[in-house]
Design an enzyme around this catalytic site. Sequence first.
Site, PDB file in Angstrom:
ATOM      1  N   GLU A   6       0.801  -1.226   0.000  1.00 24.07           N
ATOM      2  CA  GLU A   6       0.000   0.000   0.000  1.00 24.07           C
ATOM      3  C   GLU A   6       0.836   1.281   0.000  1.00 24.07           C
ATOM      4  OE1 GLU A   6      -3.415   0.366  -0.178  1.00 24.07           O
ATOM      5  OE2 GLU A   6      -3.365  -1.772  -0.626  1.00 24.07           O
ATOM      6  N   SER A  66     -47.384 -10.683  47.030  1.00 25.94           N
ATOM      7  CA  SER A  66     -47.023 -10.324  48.401  1.00 25.94           C
ATOM      8  C   SER A  66     -45.784  -9.446  48.492  1.00 25.94           C
ATOM      9  CB  SER A  66     -46.803 -11.592  49.215  1.00 25.94           C
ATOM     10  OG  SER A  66     -48.032 -12.232  49.479  1.00 25.94           O
TER      11      SER A  66
END
Length: 792
Positions: A157, A430
Amino acid sequence: MEKLTSWFKQLAAFSVTQDKEELRLSPGNQFKNEESTNERLPQTKSAKVRQIFRQMGTATVGILGNFTSRERPIYRRVWFWAGLSLGGGIVAFSYLISTIDRSLPDKSELQTVIREQTLTIKAVDGSILQQQGEATRESLKLEQIPDNLQKAFIAIEDRRFQQHGGVDTQGILRAVVNNLRSQNVVEGGSTITQQLARILFLKQEKTIWRKLKEVRLAHKLEQELTKDQILERYLNLVYLGSGAYGVADASWVYFSKPVDQLTLPEIATIAGLAPAPSAYSPATNPTAAKQRRDLVLQRMEEEGFITDAQKQAAIQEPIKLQTSLPKRLQLEAPYFSSYILQELPKHVAPDVLTKGGLIVETTLNPKWQKAAEAAVTKTLENQGRWQNFKQAALVAIDPRNGEIQAMVGGKDFGKYQFNRVTQAQRQPGSTFKGFVYATAIATGKSPYDTYVDAPFVIDGYEPKNYSESFRGEMNMRDALTRSVNVVALKVLLDVGFEPTINLAHNMGIKSKLLPHYSLALGSNEVNLLELTSAYGTFATQGLHTEPHGIRRILDRKGEVIWSIDAQPKRVLDPTSSAIMTWMLRNVVEAGTGAAAQLDNRPVAGKTGTSDEARDLWFIGYIPQVVTGVWLGNDNNRPTYGSSGSAAYAWHEFMEVAVEGMPVEKFPERPKLEGRKGSIKAQPIKGRKISNRPLETSEEQEQQETRPSRRRRSSYQQTDDNSSSESPRRKRRNRPRRETTASDTSTVTPVRVRRRRTSESGSSTTQNSGNSPAPANSSAPTPSWRERLRPRN
């Protein structure tokens, strides 16, 4: 530029002066000393011009000196246009650079390491839970990336990466020549720095303007970052096809291994993907991928990164793929992550969310999350299979700061995205009694204040106890421990609807609560997150902090754009809170929450079971953690289970969560004498109240042998306070109570009763055999369900 302008002004002023002088000395004008004047003019004019051009540069004077002429006007003189062109070029170039710079990100953004359109959600330890957009799951330090992999990208590159300053002129010329020779695009001219600039800040449009910005950004990046920093960012962000961003993702996607295990041919294959990932992908185009790989190997050999022998050996190797899905598609704690995504719009503007690049730092503890998932899975596989519940949810919160540290919203996120922690509204049963009793204690009542547990009807509403029996006179602490419904309603009548609802809301309940008599038994629907957070108020001695899952939100520059500022709020006085914790500890030590006990560590909590055991709850806490568990079915079908199963799941999670956590004690029970209430009671006066006398033991025994009557106006909160055996919806073979040899009485069968108990008219099945066995009888024969219970 100021000097250049000054020179032009001098030239213009001098030219005007000389033009006037020429006019005065022209034929037809009379001068006294015409000859001497004409002789001085060229010398004076030439000296002045030369003086000005000497300031502009010796070279310019040399070029333009031969063209000074008094016969031609200024706009026809070469030196004027040359100077004007030079100055104009400088001005235009400066303007172009300034225009480009204004369109680029500022200096602080050059440190960015995240693409746009990404969102990263992190756990408290920095691990990634979820990513969206063009994201890199594994961000590696440069030293973690193999040297050959770095050199492979440089060779193919950007050969002169270490020499250029962002733009490689030689590389551009070489690429042009090579492309012309091959009559194809075989090499690009963009450097790694330019590619990084394009990845981070620019779009992929092919325009001259974009290229100019790319070049300028590359120069700026080279000024702000080192070569190693540029290379590290590039290797972590470059797109390499098949959903892979960065070399770590590509290594996993194509070869299912970490980068440090890649071979040289595999390294060359990955490095060759950058220019055109789809064209060179080994998964879709193996021939082109091999050709590209071999080119990379050749370039590496040319640059001296590998030997010819290494190149030849690598070229002989075929490409062996072992593909996997990108790691960024793997979700950790998906229910929690989906909750975070829903919370984000509350803290960040829509345009900021759209732009992306955000990092969300959450409160999730990965170790606790895994323990929560394991506890839910184990409970569903064991208890859920034979107790007929198919879903479960668990959430753990640090009550001191409100941070959600674990969340499991269901059995399988892939099939059921519905979050039962935050989205499911269910009857708490409860567990709501905790708020009723807390209100009573806060009004000044003592936990030893007594009530009569006996048949009771108010305005046509008659609560029933789970055991279908009554215990007579008992204090509030024992009534809470045994989850007695009649006493809970009587306590609510003494303190009032409004004080109870207000306290529940202040403690963290967000859902709407209606002032009905069944409020005492948990008939109003809530969600698990708010219920768990509210119980955390008891753990912090009356201080409540809103639950939250986000600590900070950062932008692409790493700057904090939002952070939590959770301040605790006093909602219950410390004395009342300490008394409630003392009472709730007894629920775990001697009541329905016994399965939640932890070794050498105090635990407080409350069980809850709604009508027909449709919802099974346990909310428990230690000083550092409050955890809530819900079990049930999405379609609201009854279960065969009990809240003990929820307490069991709580225990399975907390055993792991408390590892390494110091043991903290709850505060001692405060003195009860001389207490003053912090809440004013608003007693409820019923229009019609009926108190029936408590039946004798003999009458209760006869009642258990008589058929039960259906009472449509009753609401029964079922809770497993007397037996671990769960209610049933159908008649089955009934276990019989065995007698000892000395017992001459006949065997009494356990009868299954059906009663319409809820206000909506739904029926429940109650086992009347849950009352204690006579003293002279042995333990009942285990039922078939008891025999099938997993032994863990």
